[in-house]
Design a protein around this motif. Structure first.
Motif, PDB file in Angstrom:
ATOM      1  N   THR A  46     -52.269  15.743 -36.023  1.00  0.00           N
ATOM      2  CA  THR A  46     -51.463  15.708 -37.241  1.00  0.00           C
ATOM      3  C   THR A  46     -50.153  14.986 -36.934  1.00  0.00           C
ATOM      4  O   THR A  46     -49.443  15.370 -36.009  1.00  0.00           O
ATOM      5  CB  THR A  46     -51.159  17.130 -37.725  1.00  0.00           C
ATOM      6  OG1 THR A  46     -52.397  17.819 -37.945  1.00  0.00           O
ATOM      7  CG2 THR A  46     -50.359  17.111 -39.009  1.00  0.00           C
ATOM      8  N   PRO A  47     -49.813  13.928 -37.672  1.00  0.00           N
ATOM      9  CA  PRO A  47     -48.583  13.184 -37.371  1.00  0.00           C
ATOM     10  C   PRO A  47     -47.339  14.021 -37.610  1.00  0.00           C
ATOM     11  O   PRO A  47     -47.211  14.697 -38.624  1.00  0.00           O
ATOM     12  CB  PRO A  47     -48.654  11.993 -38.342  1.00  0.00           C
ATOM     13  CG  PRO A  47     -49.569  12.425 -39.444  1.00  0.00           C
ATOM     14  CD  PRO A  47     -50.550  13.363 -38.814  1.00  0.00           C
ATOM     15  N   VAL A  48     -46.422  13.970 -36.638  1.00  0.00           N
ATOM     16  CA  VAL A  48     -45.219  14.793 -36.727  1.00  0.00           C
ATOM     17  C   VAL A  48     -44.179  14.244 -35.767  1.00  0.00           C
ATOM     18  O   VAL A  48     -44.508  13.591 -34.777  1.00  0.00           O
ATOM     19  CB  VAL A  48     -45.553  16.274 -36.379  1.00  0.00           C
ATOM     20  CG1 VAL A  48     -45.917  16.414 -34.908  1.00  0.00           C
ATOM     21  CG2 VAL A  48     -44.431  17.201 -36.755  1.00  0.00           C
ATOM     22  N   THR A  49     -42.910  14.476 -36.071  1.00  0.00           N
ATOM     23  CA  THR A  49     -41.834  14.146 -35.149  1.00  0.00           C
ATOM     24  C   THR A  49     -41.645  15.311 -34.186  1.00  0.00           C
ATOM     25  O   THR A  49     -41.374  16.436 -34.610  1.00  0.00           O
ATOM     26  CB  THR A  49     -40.518  13.884 -35.903  1.00  0.00           C
ATOM     27  OG1 THR A  49     -40.721  12.788 -36.808  1.00  0.00           O
ATOM     28  CG2 THR A  49     -39.394  13.546 -34.934  1.00  0.00           C
ATOM     29  N   VAL A  50     -41.791  15.051 -32.885  1.00  0.00           N
ATOM     30  CA  VAL A  50     -41.763  16.111 -31.884  1.00  0.00           C
ATOM     31  C   VAL A  50     -40.329  16.434 -31.475  1.00  0.00           C
ATOM     32  O   VAL A  50     -39.573  15.546 -31.076  1.00  0.00           O
ATOM     33  CB  VAL A  50     -42.579  15.706 -30.638  1.00  0.00           C
ATOM     34  CG1 VAL A  50     -42.466  16.772 -29.540  1.00  0.00           C
ATOM     35  CG2 VAL A  50     -44.045  15.491 -31.017  1.00  0.00           C
ATOM     36  N   VAL A  51     -39.965  17.728 -31.589  1.00  0.00           N
ATOM     37  CA  VAL A  51     -38.694  18.226 -31.052  1.00  0.00           C
ATOM     38  C   VAL A  51     -38.906  18.707 -29.630  1.00  0.00           C
ATOM     39  O   VAL A  51     -38.202  18.298 -28.712  1.00  0.00           O
ATOM     40  CB  VAL A  51     -38.123  19.345 -31.936  1.00  0.00           C
ATOM     41  CG1 VAL A  51     -36.887  19.970 -31.285  1.00  0.00           C
ATOM     42  CG2 VAL A  51     -37.777  18.798 -33.313  1.00  0.00           C
ATOM     43  N   ASP A  52     -39.866  19.625 -29.417  1.00  0.00           N
ATOM     44  CA  ASP A  52     -40.337  19.955 -28.074  1.00  0.00           C
ATOM     45  C   ASP A  52     -41.739  20.528 -28.180  1.00  0.00           C
ATOM     46  O   ASP A  52     -42.179  20.943 -29.254  1.00  0.00           O
ATOM     47  CB  ASP A  52     -39.375  20.870 -27.307  1.00  0.00           C
ATOM     48  CG  ASP A  52     -39.350  22.318 -27.790  1.00  0.00           C
ATOM     49  OD1 ASP A  52     -40.438  22.901 -27.988  1.00  0.00           O
ATOM     50  OD2 ASP A  52     -38.253  22.862 -27.963  1.00  0.00           O
ATOM     51  N   THR A  53     -42.452  20.516 -27.048  1.00  0.00           N
ATOM     52  CA  THR A  53     -43.866  20.916 -27.054  1.00  0.00           C
ATOM     53  C   THR A  53     -44.077  22.365 -26.632  1.00  0.00           C
ATOM     54  O   THR A  53     -45.221  22.793 -26.461  1.00  0.00           O
ATOM     55  CB  THR A  53     -44.677  19.999 -26.115  1.00  0.00           C
ATOM     56  OG1 THR A  53     -44.167  20.125 -24.776  1.00  0.00           O
ATOM     57  CG2 THR A  53     -44.594  18.550 -26.561  1.00  0.00           C
ATOM     58  N   VAL A  54     -42.995  23.138 -26.466  1.00  0.00           N
ATOM     59  CA  VAL A  54     -43.115  24.528 -26.023  1.00  0.00           C
ATOM     60  C   VAL A  54     -43.924  25.332 -27.045  1.00  0.00           C
ATOM     61  O   VAL A  54     -43.582  25.372 -28.227  1.00  0.00           O
ATOM     62  CB  VAL A  54     -41.726  25.162 -25.827  1.00  0.00           C
ATOM     63  CG1 VAL A  54     -41.864  26.638 -25.422  1.00  0.00           C
ATOM     64  CG2 VAL A  54     -40.921  24.403 -24.785  1.00  0.00           C
ATOM     65  N   GLY A  55     -44.997  25.953 -26.588  1.00  0.00           N
ATOM     66  CA  GLY A  55     -45.791  26.827 -27.448  1.00  0.00           C
ATOM     67  C   GLY A  55     -46.791  26.127 -28.344  1.00  0.00           C
ATOM     68  O   GLY A  55     -47.479  26.792 -29.130  1.00  0.00           O
ATOM     69  N   ALA A  56     -46.929  24.817 -28.225  1.00  0.00           N
ATOM     70  CA  ALA A  56     -47.846  24.100 -29.118  1.00  0.00           C
ATOM     71  C   ALA A  56     -49.288  24.558 -28.941  1.00  0.00           C
ATOM     72  O   ALA A  56     -50.007  24.828 -29.900  1.00  0.00           O
ATOM     73  CB  ALA A  56     -47.734  22.596 -28.875  1.00  0.00           C
TER      74      ALA A  56
END
Length: 312
Positions: free
Chosen positions: A231-241
């Motif tokens: 799903t396209p999204v602007t990533v802030v951080d990947t913690v918990g994805a």
């Protein structure tokens, strides 16, 4: 239906990229705790069997979990709540340094009869507590389905061949397994994720899911292999994805027994991947492991479906 998650809680101390000027942030974490929290946010009846110290971070994590409706069963009280320093690169990708001991001795309350048990990460493979996790899983799986996420942390895995054997024991106990492409690259260097997933299916699970970050995800069963775009999204951080992905998977499949999991077809698998991918996208769009609630997830699914011209 009720869920039991067995595993660690960790205080994630998130360090901002060098030179950013941002302050460190402390977030409740630990992969199993995040999965339990995500299920609670989605309105599910969930209990977490874990270890928490009576210290500042332990109380922070317990309040966080209970705020989502998670029942916390602290089997033993450790000297201190485990922690992980989380470093973020310029793209928000996380790396971890751990201060963790896992010594769980007490099992789940005998009056607890979950329909599904989820295990994973550090707690499922780290002695001495892993023995309790596996014993409880074996005991409960007679009347419950089981899921597993290895969530590999190389610094804590020990000797490689032994680590692979411990992971494969957990895979063999499970009906559903989720792993990232990074997990598989460490466990089986150079092997195609589809090949690994097919081999894991032969050990016993009905479904193996592989998350691949921006490349999307895969679902593999005895009969089908299905891929979904990210799903396209602007990533802030990947913690918990990955944990948010797992929570959404378990929510979507709630109530399906062992036979039903084995009968999932391509359309159901594709929808499963899209819904879980949406949950992960919402989580990486903000700081820390903050999965969506049901209303937010359903709204985002509809929005992404309209944007892509796809009817779900």
């Amino acid at each position: 239906m009720s869920f039991l998650v067995i595993g660690e809680c960790v205080a994630d101390i998130v360090r901002a990229p060098a030179g950013s000027g941002a302050a460190d942030r402390v977030h409740p974490g630990g992969s199993p705790a995040n999965v339990a929290y995500g299920l609670g946010r989605l309105g599910r009846d969930v209990t977490l069997l874990t270890q928490l110290a009576d210290d500042t971070t332990g109380r922070l994590i317990e309040a966080h979990l209970k705020g989502a409706g998670v029942r916390v069963e602290a089997g033993d009280v450790p000297a201190r709540t485990p922690s992980a320093v989380v470093g973020l690169d310029a793209h928000g990708q996380a790396s971890y340094t751990f201060d963790i001991a896992w010594t769980l001795k007490a099992g789940a309350p005998t009056d607890l009869a979950p329909a599904h048990v989820h295990i994973g990460s550090i707690a499922a493979v780290t002695a001495p507590g892993a023995a309790t996790v596996l014993a409880e899983t074996r005991r409960l799986r007679a009347h419950a389905t089981v899921s597993y996420d290895p969530n590999v942390r190389p610094e804590l895995m020990g000797e490689h061949d032994e680590a692979v054997a411990r992971v494969e024991r957990c895979v063999a106990l499970s009906d559903l397994v989720k792993a990232s492409d990074e997990d598989l690259a460490w466990l089986y260097p150079g092997e195609d994720p589809r090949t690994v997933a097919a081999r894991w299916i032969a050990l016993g699970p009905a479904v193996v899911l592989v998350t691949r970050g921006a490349a999307g995800s895969l679902a593999v069963t005895r009969h089908d292999t299905v891929a979904a775009e990210a799903t396209p999204v602007t990533v802030v951080d990947t913690v918990g994805a990955g944990d948010s992905f797992m929570s959404a998977v378990l929510d979507t499949l709630a109530g399906r027994g062992r036979d039903a999991l084995g009968a999932l077809g391509p359309e159901c698998l594709a929808e499963l991947l899209r819904r879980a991918g949406t949950a992960a996208a919402l989580t990486v769009s903000r700081a820390g492991a903050q999965p969506p609630d049901r209303a937010e997830l359903d709204a985002a699914r509809e929005e992404f479906a309209i944007r892509s011209g796809r009817v779900w």
